[in-house]
Design an enzyme around this catalytic site. Structure first.
Site, PDB file in Angstrom:
ATOM      1  N   ASP A 158      12.889  17.339 -13.604  1.00 37.04           N
ATOM      2  CA  ASP A 158      13.833  18.312 -13.060  1.00 37.04           C
ATOM      3  C   ASP A 158      15.043  17.589 -12.488  1.00 37.04           C
ATOM      4  O   ASP A 158      14.944  16.892 -11.470  1.00 37.04           O
ATOM      5  CB  ASP A 158      13.155  19.141 -11.967  1.00 37.04           C
ATOM      6  CG  ASP A 158      12.070  20.044 -12.532  1.00 37.04           C
ATOM      7  OD1 ASP A 158      12.381  20.848 -13.420  1.00 37.04           O
ATOM      8  OD2 ASP A 158      10.916  19.943 -12.084  1.00 37.04           O
TER       9      ASP A 158
ATOM     10  N   ASP B  74       8.329  28.470 -15.757  1.00 31.19           N
ATOM     11  CA  ASP B  74       8.410  27.474 -14.693  1.00 31.19           C
ATOM     12  C   ASP B  74       8.602  28.183 -13.362  1.00 31.19           C
ATOM     13  O   ASP B  74       9.574  28.920 -13.177  1.00 31.19           O
ATOM     14  CB  ASP B  74       9.594  26.534 -14.956  1.00 31.19           C
ATOM     15  CG  ASP B  74       9.695  25.403 -13.946  1.00 31.19           C
ATOM     16  OD1 ASP B  74       8.851  25.333 -13.036  1.00 31.19           O
ATOM     17  OD2 ASP B  74      10.629  24.588 -14.078  1.00 31.19           O
TER      18      ASP B  74
END
Length: 254
Positions: free
Chosen positions: A65, A205
């Site tokens: 990320d 997610d």
């Protein structure tokens, strides 16, 4: 119906990866449920060890990320982290670019060793150009949408994608609660994939754990990004298997 079963291998993009999951038995072609550990929940002093533990657990990818403090309020990893991890693992490195503009980041993360690059629909007015650039660099192209973004915003680019990521929390921080209103978008996308005959993964997610895994799989997801539910567990392999059983078993008896 989802049939619980052992992890199994199949062909994937890019060829060096070996996806793992459980088979899905539905009226559509069989789907494989995959777990993508997010290193956002990892011990940053042991990133290499954490990624290798994920590989030993049998997953086919990890998600990295990338946050810039602008598109989202947090700041995380740069391309040097990808470069450092690349020689340590054969896993697919899936880079989730929560940045603006993504055009400034695509080349450097591709060159560092990313296999899949995920850009946000909301982060650029030139989404198709971003997808073209990712493909030109020989990488898999993916687009993410925030909880408030309608599926219709992807209509013109779906045919060009290898993966769509539906955020089930607002991007920027780990450990948030799952937003149930996002399930409808998963259903809409799964139906659209079938209607258009698209070979595209549907990833989810945010707030994914044993209590929510079956909900997103029932709605159509086939890749589950998991942070604290998997990464940092005493046994990552056991945590992955528990999450797969939750995704499969909770529906198997219905």
């Amino acid at each position: 119906m989802i049939l619980p079963g052992k992890l199994w291998n199949t062909k994937a993009r890019p060829p060096k990866s070996t996806p793992v999951g459980t088979r899905i038995k539905t009226v559509e072609p069989q789907r494989v449920i995959k777990i993508a550990p997010s290193i956002l929940s990892a011990d940053f002093t042991r990133l290499g060890d954490e990624v290798q533990a994920a590989e030993a657990a049998g997953v086919d990818r990890v998600q990295i990320d990338v946050m810039d403090g602008r598109f989202v309020p947090n700041i995380t990893f740069g391309s040097q982290v990808v470069r450092a991890l690349r020689p340590l693992t054969a896993l697919t490195l899936e880079v989730h670019l929560m940045v603006t503009p993504p055009e400034d980041f695509i080349d450097r993360f591709a060159e560092a060793g990313a296999d899949t690059l995920i850009v946000h629909q909301e982060s650029t007015p030139h989404l198709h150009r971003c997808i073209q650039r990712i493909h030109a660099l020989g990488k898999n192209a993916a687009v993410a949408i925030n909880p408030s973004t309608p599926v219709a915003m992807l209509t013109e680019v779906l045919d060009s994608l290898q993966l769509v990521l539906v955020m089930t929390v607002n991007p920027g921080f780990g450990g948030q609660e799952f937003i149930p209103e996002t399930l409808g978008k998963l259903r809409d996308l799964r139906r659209t994939f079938a209607e258009r005959g698209l070979d595209c993964e549907l990833e989810v997610d945010g707030g994914i754990h044993e209590q929510t895994a079956h909900k997103v799989v029932e709605a159509g997801a086939d890749v589950l990004v998991a942070g604290s539910a998997v990464v940092g567990a005493e046994s990552v392999k056991a945590a992955v298997e528990r999450l797969l059983r939750a995704a499969a078993g909770s529906r198997a008896g219905r």
